[in-house]
Design an enzyme around this catalytic site. Structure first.
Site, PDB file in Angstrom:
ATOM      1  N   ASP A 103     -91.339  16.064  17.703  1.00 15.56           N
ATOM      2  CA  ASP A 103     -90.364  15.216  17.751  1.00 15.56           C
ATOM      3  C   ASP A 103     -89.640  14.985  18.916  1.00 15.56           C
ATOM      4  O   ASP A 103     -88.711  14.251  18.926  1.00 15.56           O
ATOM      5  CB  ASP A 103     -89.241  15.440  16.573  1.00 15.56           C
ATOM      6  CG  ASP A 103     -89.937  15.649  15.132  1.00 15.56           C
ATOM      7  OD1 ASP A 103     -90.733  14.673  15.012  1.00 15.56           O
ATOM      8  OD2 ASP A 103     -89.727  16.477  14.378  1.00 15.56           O
ATOM      9  N   HIS A 143     -90.252  25.715  16.211  1.00 16.38           N
ATOM     10  CA  HIS A 143     -91.413  25.404  15.008  1.00 16.38           C
ATOM     11  C   HIS A 143     -91.631  26.597  14.235  1.00 16.38           C
ATOM     12  O   HIS A 143     -91.898  27.623  15.048  1.00 16.38           O
ATOM     13  CB  HIS A 143     -92.549  24.796  15.776  1.00 16.38           C
ATOM     14  CG  HIS A 143     -93.604  23.930  14.799  1.00 16.38           C
ATOM     15  ND1 HIS A 143     -94.559  24.567  13.996  1.00 16.38           N
ATOM     16  CD2 HIS A 143     -93.473  22.746  14.525  1.00 16.38           C
ATOM     17  CE1 HIS A 143     -94.991  23.797  13.140  1.00 16.38           C
ATOM     18  NE2 HIS A 143     -94.403  22.600  13.235  1.00 16.38           N
TER      19      HIS A 143
END
Ligand code: ACO
Length: 441
Positions: free
Chosen positions: A376, A319
């Site tokens: 996710d 991320h």
């Protein structure tokens, strides 16, 4: 909510940052946010020095002063309007959090009822929109349908296309969008499966109504399991906003040209679609499926993800902001465990995901680069458990993200922000003389 001029003034520190280059020194203002984040103000840099900053991917660029969402990637903190996401996931529900993000406060009972009522009132689409919808092929990706249908919906609400919407019109426009995205998503699922469209039931709450439009049949009403409804609430809630991510920044960029709310949100849908952003939830499941089908080992996948010659990445990992853990991934993992247990589901993909996570978290490559499971990684496993098919995953993310996109649209306009127009360093040919086609090699 708008950040008051006095708060901006308060954020301005007495100290200055000093930039020196080629014997020239300039002082730059420094701002400190409410969570002690520091930012050098470079808005006058070019005027003072002729230079710009270079930051492709905007990893070091603060594009706004915002009071919607706070993320501390080092500590794994996510707060919506000051509330920790873990606390909201435990005690609240999506509609309440949507209100919080849109209007800056948790609703009282009356506000909540009014908001919920509007969401149910606006569920149905204008009947003429069915013509647009029927123009899509049966297997059209739901994200393409959603973005196109949002722009089409705008055509039926010319009174809501102004960028200076008063409070009442913003409430109307935002509840229309938040309500209809759910209807459009469910319609695309029904069509792709050859099922008749199921009309909304305005007696049902937001998530239950969505499940009804997805899974009821004209001859059999879908019975909403509270475990599934709660899981869906949590799924939408954790996705509700994430400050200046790719799709929110897209919405802000589009709205900076004073584009209306519908088209700005449609642009957000398009940005979310990509596999490096919202599309990753689909890619994670595809990756787990291929590991299962081809009987690959977790070690082989990790080795492939580390190999710079292969373009493969461990989907659902890494991320831009989180360099410790993504709190949303923790909430969803816990929810996955609970739902699988209560509904007595066993899914080999969950075991594969857990073993991948375990291996990756012990691997030097992932440790060094601070790569952790992101939102996710487990979200698709949750959606699978509650019966949502793979091609709907990213559109589910889009439904959840709508409150954030709309809050960013409003905030940018309330701040009367200038049009977004970055600069560049030109690296092309300096000048060429035109050569007639007959003389070209
Ligand atoms: N697998 C393997 N290596 C990775 C991964 C991954 N998932 N993610 C990052 N890396 C590596 C990069 O190759 C790079 O290595 P290097 O320093 O040796 O060149 C390093 O880690 C830094 O990665 P960047 O691509 O510079 O990180 P960036 O912040 O630009 O990208 C992103 C973040 C897009 C999320 C990236 O981690 C990724 O592609 N992850 C997989 C896709 C994904 O899960 N996306 C969903 C993100 S959450 C969301 O949008 C809702």
């Amino acid at each position: 909510m708008t950040i008051a001029a006095k708060d901006i003034q308060k954020a301005l520190l007495p100290e200055k940052a000093v930039l020196s280059f080629r014997k020239k020194k300039i002082e730059l203002d420094v701002y400190q946010g409410t969570q002690k984040e520091l930012a050098i103000d470079i808005t006058k840099l070019r005027a003072k020095t002729g230079m710009i900053t270079l930051d492709p991917g905007y990893g070091n660029t603060g594009s706004a002063m915002s009071d919607i969402t706070f993320v501390n990637g080092e500590k794994g903190i996510l707060k919506f309007r000051g509330y920790r996401v873990e606390e909201l996931a435990e005690h609240s529900r999506f509609v309440e959090v949507a209100y919080l993000i849109l209007f800056g406060k948790l609703p009282n009972r009356d506000e909540y009822q009014k908001f919920s009522h509007l969401l149910e009132e606006h569920t149905a689409l204008h009947s003429s929109l069915e013509h647009h919808f029927n123009g899509f092929p049966d297997n059209a990706p739901p994200m393409a349908i959603l973005s196109a249908m949002l722009n089409a919906t705008a055509c039926y609400h010319p009174e809501l296309l102004d960028t200076e919407l008063d409070a009442q019109n913003f409430l109307t426009a935002s509840t229309k969008i938040l309500s209809k995205v759910r209807t459009i998503a469910a319609m695309s699922y029904r069509r792709s499966n050859g099922f008749p469209i199921i009309y909304p039931n305005h007696q049902l709450k937001y998530c239950a109504n969505f499940l009804h439009m997805m899974f009821s049949q004209p001859y059999r009403e879908y019975e909403v399991d509270p475990v599934v409804e709660r899981a869906l609430n949590i799924f939408f809630l954790v996705h509700a906003d994430h400050e200046q991510n790719c799709s929110a920044s897209t919405v802000r960029m589009v709205s900076s040209s004073r584009a209306n709310l519908f088209s700005s949100v449609a642009a957000g849908v398009c940005a979310l679609w990509g596999p490096l952003h919202g599309g990753a939830n689909t890619e994670v499941i595809k990756m787990l499926q291929s590991i299962y089908k081809e009987k690959k080992s977790a070690d082989a996948i990790i080795t492939m993800a580390k190999d710079k010659k292969s373009k493969f990445r461990l989907m659902g990992f890494g991320h831009r902001v989180y360099k410790n853990f993504d709190p949303r991934a923790r909430i969803l993992k816990k929810q996955v465990d609970e739902v699988y247990k209560i509904l007595k589901i066993s899914d080999p993909l969950l075991d594969i995901a857990k073993s991948l996570e375990e291996k990756a978290l012990q691997d030097e490559y992932f440790i060094e680069r601070k790569l952790y499971p992101n939102v996710d990684f487990y979200s698709g496993l949750l959606l699978r458990a509650i019966g949502i098919p793979l091609n709907m995953f990213t559109v589910m993310f889009a439904i959840g993200r709508c409150p954030g996109w709309m809050a960013h649209w409003k905030e940018l306009l309330d701040h009367n922000q200038r049009i977004v127009r970055p600069r560049q360093i030109y690296m092309g040919v300096v000048e060429r003389k035109f050569i007639p086609i007959e003389e070209r090699e």
